[in-house]
Design a protein around this motif. Sequence first.
Motif, mmCIF file in Angstrom:
data_model
loop_
_atom_site.group_PDB
_atom_site.id
_atom_site.type_symbol
_atom_site.label_atom_id
_atom_site.label_comp_id
_atom_site.label_asym_id
_atom_site.label_seq_id
_atom_site.Cartn_x
_atom_site.Cartn_y
_atom_site.Cartn_z
ATOM 1 N N GLY A 1 -28.311 77.684 -39.920
ATOM 2 C CA GLY A 1 -29.147 76.516 -40.141
ATOM 3 C C GLY A 1 -28.733 75.670 -41.318
ATOM 4 O O GLY A 1 -29.243 74.561 -41.493
ATOM 5 N N THR B 1 -32.251 83.287 -32.352
ATOM 6 C CA THR B 1 -32.499 81.913 -31.913
ATOM 7 C C THR B 1 -31.660 81.625 -30.682
ATOM 8 O O THR B 1 -30.569 82.173 -30.498
ATOM 9 C CB THR B 1 -32.186 80.903 -33.034
ATOM 10 O OG1 THR B 1 -32.582 79.596 -32.614
ATOM 11 C CG2 THR B 1 -30.706 80.890 -33.384
ATOM 12 N N ALA C 1 -29.557 74.675 -34.982
ATOM 13 C CA ALA C 1 -30.351 74.837 -36.199
ATOM 14 C C ALA C 1 -29.803 73.996 -37.346
ATOM 15 O O ALA C 1 -30.534 73.658 -38.283
ATOM 16 C CB ALA C 1 -30.378 76.308 -36.608
ATOM 17 N N ALA C 2 -28.509 73.647 -37.300
ATOM 18 C CA ALA C 2 -27.896 72.892 -38.396
ATOM 19 C C ALA C 2 -28.058 71.382 -38.246
ATOM 20 O O ALA C 2 -27.806 70.644 -39.204
ATOM 21 C CB ALA C 2 -26.407 73.241 -38.494
ATOM 22 N N PRO D 1 -34.775 75.580 -32.901
ATOM 23 C CA PRO D 1 -33.537 74.825 -32.695
ATOM 24 C C PRO D 1 -33.281 74.508 -31.221
ATOM 25 O O PRO D 1 -33.256 75.411 -30.380
ATOM 26 C CB PRO D 1 -32.467 75.765 -33.261
ATOM 27 C CG PRO D 1 -33.176 76.554 -34.307
ATOM 28 C CD PRO D 1 -34.549 76.773 -33.758
#
Length: 457
Positions: free
Chosen positions: A48, A76, A82-83, A433
């Motif tokens: 993330g 996840t 997530a990033a 995400p």
Amino acid sequence: MPPRFAEATADAMPLHVIDSAGCADWLACRPEAERAWAEACGFTGALGSALMLPGPDGRPVGAVAGHGDAAARARTRFPLAAALPGLAPGTYALTAPLPETECLGWLLANYRFDRYRAGDAPARHLVAPEGVDAPRIEALAAAECLTRDLVNIPAADMGPEALETAARVLAQEFGAGITVTTGDALLEQDFPMIHAVGRAAAQAPRLIDMRWGDRGPTLTLVGKGVCFDTGGLNLKPGASMGLMKKDMGGAANTLGLARAIMALDLPLRLRLLIPAVENSVAGNSFRPGDILTSRKGLTVEINNTDAEGRLVLADALCLGDEEDPDLMISMATLTGAARVAVGPDLAPFYTDDDALAQALAQGGAAQADPVWRMPFHAPYEAMIEPGIADLDNAPSGGFAGSITAALFLRRFTSPGRRYAHFDIYAWQPKPEPGRPKGGLGQGPRAILAALPQVLDL
């Protein structure tokens, strides 16, 4: 518009995806200024995390996204997504290959439900990496976004008429045929339970019947289209009614799946049946204690008008079964018992076919669309047999509510029919995400991945 991959251009910024274990080695190979910047910002490759890499003039010339470790990624569905919030709006090109599900997660992370809110949210675009099947990933993203949109639209704008319109738009896009049986014509054409459930609503109940394809094996999808569920005369409490716009999530998921099948031009003959109703309260509502005669001829005692989804699905399943399809799949937001059993993240399904169950489980794992097999437990058949009629729509006691619902539906298919039923939630309760809070596709990618093996395509 559904999110798509960006065209490869010279100004696409390179995106390095670095896991925790490889972060130190990656930093050691970077230019000194870049390494100092990353260390000063505390970048460790954690899942993330994201960091823009500045050029000599201070403008970003690339980025790095943390991919965490195996344990973090296992928690996840789409780790790379997530990033995205930490990346500046723009276009990115991966510097190393990643699984196709990560590319799908990127596209789905750009989904926005903006029908009721003006303004464009900043997007992070991705160039399709070499070696990935970009058209397939885009088709999956478009299917998921259709499902999310349909579930997210409130019932005032997504009643039976609007659901029919959505099906007609999809049919027109791909050259499918469509017929709709509406109102009292349901009685004339022998769909008494669809009519009974929907007759009290302002918009007439209907059965949507879409067909596509002229070659290959036959696949029939049946999606529950209860556009809003008050519970009927067994009125839901307010807290339980708040999310009932999603009670057509089965229909939304089958429409999304149908879209993917047609977009990918799979060599099969597809039929999609959606009983579209609103379960409302009026002087002509069906009542607890009523006994309905189904299309199949089985009588059903109504012990709870809030167990209406299985009623409308039953008539549609019976119709689909009459054509002897090679595979039949129903999808519904049917029971709270399933939600309690497996939570909102898994799509539980029922089938008697071990090969089909294995293909669905494998497809779900491969496509980041996890599913979980539940049992058609024969000893519970007695629980859906009330004595006064052939079947009970809501057995008392509260035990095995998802199983008894599935057993009820199986009664409307022929013995030996290759059939699976999905009892899904179709809603993401909190942002994750690639999966914002709201309507959700559950099961279609697993089904799509299983079809080549199951139907020998």
